[in-house]
Design an enzyme around this catalytic site. Structure first.
Site, PDB file in Angstrom:
ATOM      1  N   GLY A 143      71.231  43.941  52.299  1.00 30.01           N
ATOM      2  CA  GLY A 143      71.258  45.255  51.650  1.00 30.01           C
ATOM      3  C   GLY A 143      70.777  44.685  49.966  1.00 30.01           C
ATOM      4  N   GLU A 202      40.118  41.609  45.368  1.00 32.63           N
ATOM      5  CA  GLU A 202      39.026  40.362  45.420  1.00 32.63           C
ATOM      6  C   GLU A 202      38.508  40.266  46.789  1.00 32.63           C
ATOM      7  OE1 GLU A 202      38.539  37.353  42.865  1.00 32.63           O
ATOM      8  OE2 GLU A 202      39.954  38.047  41.291  1.00 32.63           O
ATOM      9  N   SER A 230      42.098  41.512  53.380  1.00 35.57           N
ATOM     10  CA  SER A 230      42.241  40.645  54.432  1.00 35.57           C
ATOM     11  C   SER A 230      41.086  40.663  55.177  1.00 35.57           C
ATOM     12  CB  SER A 230      43.366  40.667  55.159  1.00 35.57           C
ATOM     13  OG  SER A 230      44.360  40.316  54.175  1.00 35.57           O
ATOM     14  N   GLY A 265      34.037  50.282  47.233  1.00 31.06           N
ATOM     15  CA  GLY A 265      35.080  49.248  47.225  1.00 31.06           C
ATOM     16  C   GLY A 265      34.525  48.026  47.850  1.00 31.06           C
ATOM     17  N   LEU A 302      33.321  45.851  39.005  1.00 33.27           N
ATOM     18  CA  LEU A 302      32.372  46.228  40.160  1.00 33.27           C
ATOM     19  C   LEU A 302      32.841  47.161  41.177  1.00 33.27           C
ATOM     20  CD1 LEU A 302      30.774  44.421  42.129  1.00 33.27           C
ATOM     21  CD2 LEU A 302      32.417  43.271  43.020  1.00 33.27           C
ATOM     22  N   THR A 303      34.185  47.533  41.327  1.00 39.03           N
ATOM     23  CA  THR A 303      34.553  48.503  42.160  1.00 39.03           C
ATOM     24  C   THR A 303      34.291  50.097  41.531  1.00 39.03           C
ATOM     25  OG1 THR A 303      36.263  47.081  42.914  1.00 39.03           O
ATOM     26  CG2 THR A 303      36.546  49.391  43.397  1.00 39.03           C
ATOM     27  N   THR A 315      40.837  45.414  36.345  1.00 39.02           N
ATOM     28  CA  THR A 315      41.938  44.762  35.496  1.00 39.02           C
ATOM     29  C   THR A 315      41.802  44.249  34.203  1.00 39.02           C
ATOM     30  OG1 THR A 315      42.697  43.775  37.579  1.00 39.02           O
ATOM     31  CG2 THR A 315      43.533  42.761  36.020  1.00 39.02           C
ATOM     32  N   ILE A 320      66.525  37.831  54.095  1.00 38.85           N
ATOM     33  CA  ILE A 320      67.619  37.178  53.826  1.00 38.85           C
ATOM     34  C   ILE A 320      68.691  37.452  53.016  1.00 38.85           C
ATOM     35  CG2 ILE A 320      68.319  34.740  53.100  1.00 38.85           C
ATOM     36  CD1 ILE A 320      65.386  33.796  54.507  1.00 38.85           C
ATOM     37  N   HIS A 321      68.326  38.170  52.010  1.00 33.43           N
ATOM     38  CA  HIS A 321      69.050  38.790  51.147  1.00 33.43           C
ATOM     39  C   HIS A 321      69.994  40.011  51.392  1.00 33.43           C
ATOM     40  CE1 HIS A 321      67.409  36.442  47.944  1.00 33.43           C
ATOM     41  NE2 HIS A 321      68.048  36.806  46.907  1.00 33.43           N
TER      42      HIS A 321
HETATM   43  C1  FAD Z   1      45.503  46.467  41.074  1.00 29.75           C
HETATM   44  C2  FAD Z   1      44.197  46.160  41.325  1.00 29.75           C
HETATM   45  C3  FAD Z   1      43.362  45.554  40.338  1.00 29.75           C
HETATM   46  C4  FAD Z   1      41.748  45.714  40.764  1.00 29.75           C
HETATM   47  N1  FAD Z   1      41.220  44.992  40.015  1.00 29.75           N
HETATM   48  C5  FAD Z   1      39.813  44.879  39.913  1.00 29.75           C
HETATM   49  C6  FAD Z   1      39.058  44.535  39.141  1.00 29.75           C
HETATM   50  O1  FAD Z   1      39.253  43.953  38.037  1.00 29.75           O
HETATM   51  N2  FAD Z   1      37.599  44.348  39.359  1.00 29.75           N
HETATM   52  C7  FAD Z   1      37.107  45.042  40.134  1.00 29.75           C
HETATM   53  O2  FAD Z   1      35.752  45.252  40.675  1.00 29.75           O
HETATM   54  N3  FAD Z   1      37.907  45.740  41.360  1.00 29.75           N
HETATM   55  C8  FAD Z   1      39.185  45.685  41.296  1.00 29.75           C
HETATM   56  N4  FAD Z   1      40.065  46.120  41.984  1.00 29.75           N
HETATM   57  C9  FAD Z   1      39.344  46.795  43.248  1.00 29.75           C
HETATM   58  C10 FAD Z   1      39.745  46.000  44.526  1.00 29.75           C
HETATM   59  O3  FAD Z   1      38.802  44.933  44.501  1.00 29.75           O
HETATM   60  C11 FAD Z   1      39.188  46.922  45.590  1.00 29.75           C
HETATM   61  O4  FAD Z   1      40.267  47.703  45.849  1.00 29.75           O
HETATM   62  C12 FAD Z   1      38.987  46.324  47.136  1.00 29.75           C
HETATM   63  O5  FAD Z   1      37.802  45.498  46.873  1.00 29.75           O
HETATM   64  C13 FAD Z   1      38.877  47.157  48.305  1.00 29.75           C
HETATM   65  O6  FAD Z   1      38.332  48.545  47.952  1.00 29.75           O
HETATM   66  P1  FAD Z   1      38.653  49.835  48.330  1.00 29.75           P
HETATM   67  O7  FAD Z   1      40.197  49.786  47.716  1.00 29.75           O
HETATM   68  O8  FAD Z   1      37.639  50.691  47.977  1.00 29.75           O
HETATM   69  O9  FAD Z   1      39.025  49.950  49.850  1.00 29.75           O
HETATM   70  P2  FAD Z   1      37.740  50.096  50.972  1.00 29.75           P
HETATM   71  O10 FAD Z   1      36.691  49.193  50.723  1.00 29.75           O
HETATM   72  O11 FAD Z   1      37.850  51.651  50.946  1.00 29.75           O
HETATM   73  O12 FAD Z   1      38.602  49.761  52.173  1.00 29.75           O
HETATM   74  C14 FAD Z   1      39.768  50.575  53.043  1.00 29.75           C
HETATM   75  C15 FAD Z   1      39.964  49.774  54.112  1.00 29.75           C
HETATM   76  O13 FAD Z   1      39.075  49.573  55.039  1.00 29.75           O
HETATM   77  C16 FAD Z   1      38.925  48.386  55.536  1.00 29.75           C
HETATM   78  N5  FAD Z   1      37.288  48.037  55.541  1.00 29.75           N
HETATM   79  C17 FAD Z   1      36.372  48.334  54.750  1.00 29.75           C
HETATM   80  N6  FAD Z   1      35.241  47.797  55.040  1.00 29.75           N
HETATM   81  C18 FAD Z   1      35.400  47.252  56.214  1.00 29.75           C
HETATM   82  C19 FAD Z   1      34.641  46.715  57.080  1.00 29.75           C
HETATM   83  N7  FAD Z   1      33.310  46.472  56.884  1.00 29.75           N
HETATM   84  N8  FAD Z   1      35.218  46.145  58.177  1.00 29.75           N
HETATM   85  C20 FAD Z   1      36.596  46.526  58.506  1.00 29.75           C
HETATM   86  N9  FAD Z   1      37.311  46.718  57.808  1.00 29.75           N
HETATM   87  C21 FAD Z   1      36.903  47.194  56.265  1.00 29.75           C
HETATM   88  C22 FAD Z   1      39.396  47.525  54.293  1.00 29.75           C
HETATM   89  O14 FAD Z   1      39.670  46.204  54.659  1.00 29.75           O
HETATM   90  C23 FAD Z   1      40.611  48.403  53.806  1.00 29.75           C
HETATM   91  O15 FAD Z   1      41.564  48.089  54.913  1.00 29.75           O
HETATM   92  C24 FAD Z   1      41.540  46.137  41.916  1.00 29.75           C
HETATM   93  C25 FAD Z   1      42.203  46.918  42.759  1.00 29.75           C
HETATM   94  C26 FAD Z   1      43.586  47.011  42.433  1.00 29.75           C
HETATM   95  C27 FAD Z   1      44.346  47.768  43.511  1.00 29.75           C
END
Ligand code: FAD
Length: 380
Positions: A341, A364, A367, A131, A125-126, A158, A338-339
């Site tokens: 150093g 996914e 927060s 994102g 998706l991403t 992933t 708690i651990h």
């Molecule tokens: C190890 C790993 C595995 C992953 N696996 C998959 C996978 O299998 N398939 C897949 O499709 N994706 C995958 N992802 C992608 C993951 O789902 C995205 O990283 C995630 O959805 C956030 O998107 P972004 O990293 O582009 O952050 P951004 O969307 O650029 O966000 C950056 C910051 O802005 C904040 N933000 C963005 N929009 C808003 C808003 N409207 N209001 C307030 N705050 C906001 C976010 O919360 C974040 O703090 C993976 C990522 C990692 C790191």
């Protein structure tokens, strides 16, 4: 209200716990240190039926429910965050959308090999510029004759390097109001034009495979579109709702591991002539950790139960994902504290829990996005 697990749920939990303790745990340090995807462990998990837990037997699954699956993710996550993440993604993001939305032919061809553990699947998706705002997908799919031709780029997917099929989202047209129609397409692994590499050096979940996918004139038959072509966006929102339960379960596993290690260490470590577990400051940390783990687990099981009852679970899965991932981060941080150093040293493993837990506040839906989902459910 009955808080007991069924006999089947208990049995599966015990089986997965034994497998996690005996097979995965001894490898967890090396999986992290060498960023090594444990392919042989996944083969074994496939043979044990773990990759098919929440799917019906007619599709090669074990006929279990979401509660059983969440318990399995927690047990695996408790010993190894990397294996836990790849397991959760394989089932919730790889296989589940094909089960939810696939045609009978797609289930026969793509789902059954997954549930039988003959391979993994991924969900792409991403994108580099889409994102949290997944509706901003740039990847395009054009219908030419009886094929779709897909062009675009996906990042951080992933398991993609080890997947036998990858479901990707792409813009397939425009609605009457001018908005993009996003559809999902199943792409078999060896399809020409799809390039998968794993160039990332990650902070945590280092043994979970994370890939970049470049799609250049990738041709798939039009039968490979998944579900209703005009509802791809809703389909992936539903898929993510389900996936959040598994990420939350993984977080509970990491939080439980942090508590277990911290408690054992606190009883053993002596300062000022007594074990540090006798200091109220340490006891209060452990009490908070134990309470939060219990609360997070209850939230995961409630969201899973709602899904199993075919009731709405969007808000509860967001609650569970948000609270459990933040609990895992706090608990692993306190376990390091708690651990002292020693906690900062790799050898004691709790620093790995913190690095792995951080991902769960991002993947996914971050927060912030979970809070938006909850606020929307409140009618804001
Ligand atoms: C190890 C790993 C595995 C992953 N696996 C998959 C996978 O299998 N398939 C897949 O499709 N994706 C995958 N992802 C992608 C993951 O789902 C995205 O990283 C995630 O959805 C956030 O998107 P972004 O990293 O582009 O952050 P951004 O969307 O650029 O966000 C950056 C910051 O802005 C904040 N933000 C963005 N929009 C808003 C808003 N409207 N209001 C307030 N705050 C906001 C976010 O919360 C974040 O703090 C993976 C990522 C990692 C790191």
């Amino acid at each position: 209200m009955n808080f007991e697990l069924t006999k089947e749920q208990e049995m599966t939990r015990k089986m997965v716990r034994d497998f996690a303790n005996n097979v995965i745990a001894p490898r967890a340090v090396d999986i992290d240190r060498h960023a090594e995807f444990p392919k042989d462990i996944f083969d074994e998990m496939g043979r044990l039926g773990l990759l098919g837990i929440p799917f019906p037997e007619e599709y090669g699954g074990s006929g279990g429910d979401t509660v059983t699956y969440a318990l399995a993710v927690e047990e695996i996550g408790r010993v190894c965050g990397s294996t836990g993440l790849s397991y959760a993604a394989a089932v919730s993001l790889g296989a589940s959308p094909i089960y939810y939305f696939g045609t009978e032919e797609q289930k026969q061809e793509y789902l059954i090999p997954l549930t039988k553990g003959e391979g993994l699947a991924s969900f792409g998706l991403t994108e580099p510029n889409a994102g949290s705002d997944a509706g901003g997908t740039k990847t395009r799919a054009e219908l030419t004759g009886d094929h779709y031709v897909i062009n675009g780029e996906k990042c951080w997917i992933t398991n993609a390097e080890y997947a036998r099929s990858i479901t990707v989202t792409a813009v397939s047209g425009k609605r009457e109001d001018g908005k993009n129609i996003i559809s999902a397409f199943i792409i078999p692994k060896d399809t020409e034009g799809m390039k998968i590499t794993s160039p990332y050096e990650k902070m945590g979940v280092r043994g979970s495979n994370t890939s970049e996918i470049i799609l250049e004139d990738v041709k798939v038959p039009k039968e490979n579109i998944l579900g209703d072509p005009s509802k791809g966006f809703h389909q992936f929102l539903y898929t993510l709702d389900g996936g959040r339960i598994s990420i939350a379960a993984l977080a509970v596993g990491i939080a439980q591991a942090s508590l277990d290690k911290a408690l054992a260490y606190a009883k053993e470590r002596k300062q000022f002539g007594q074990s540090i577990s006798k200091f109220q400051a340490i006891q209060f940390k452990l009490a908070d950790m134990a309470m939060e783990v219990e609360l997070a687990r209850n939230m995961v099981l409630k969201a899973a139960w709602l899904k199993d009852q075919k009731k709405d679970f969007t808000k509860e899965s967001a609650y569970a994902k948000l609270f459990a991932s933040e609990t895992a981060f706090r608990s692993s941080n306190q376990a390091i504290q708690i651990h002292g150093g020693y906690g900062y040293m790799r050898e004691y493993e709790v620093e790995r829990f913190l690095r792995d837990a951080k991902l769960l506040e991002i993947g996914e839906g971050t927060s912030e996005i979970q809070r938006m989902v909850i606020a929307r459910q409140l009618g804001c």
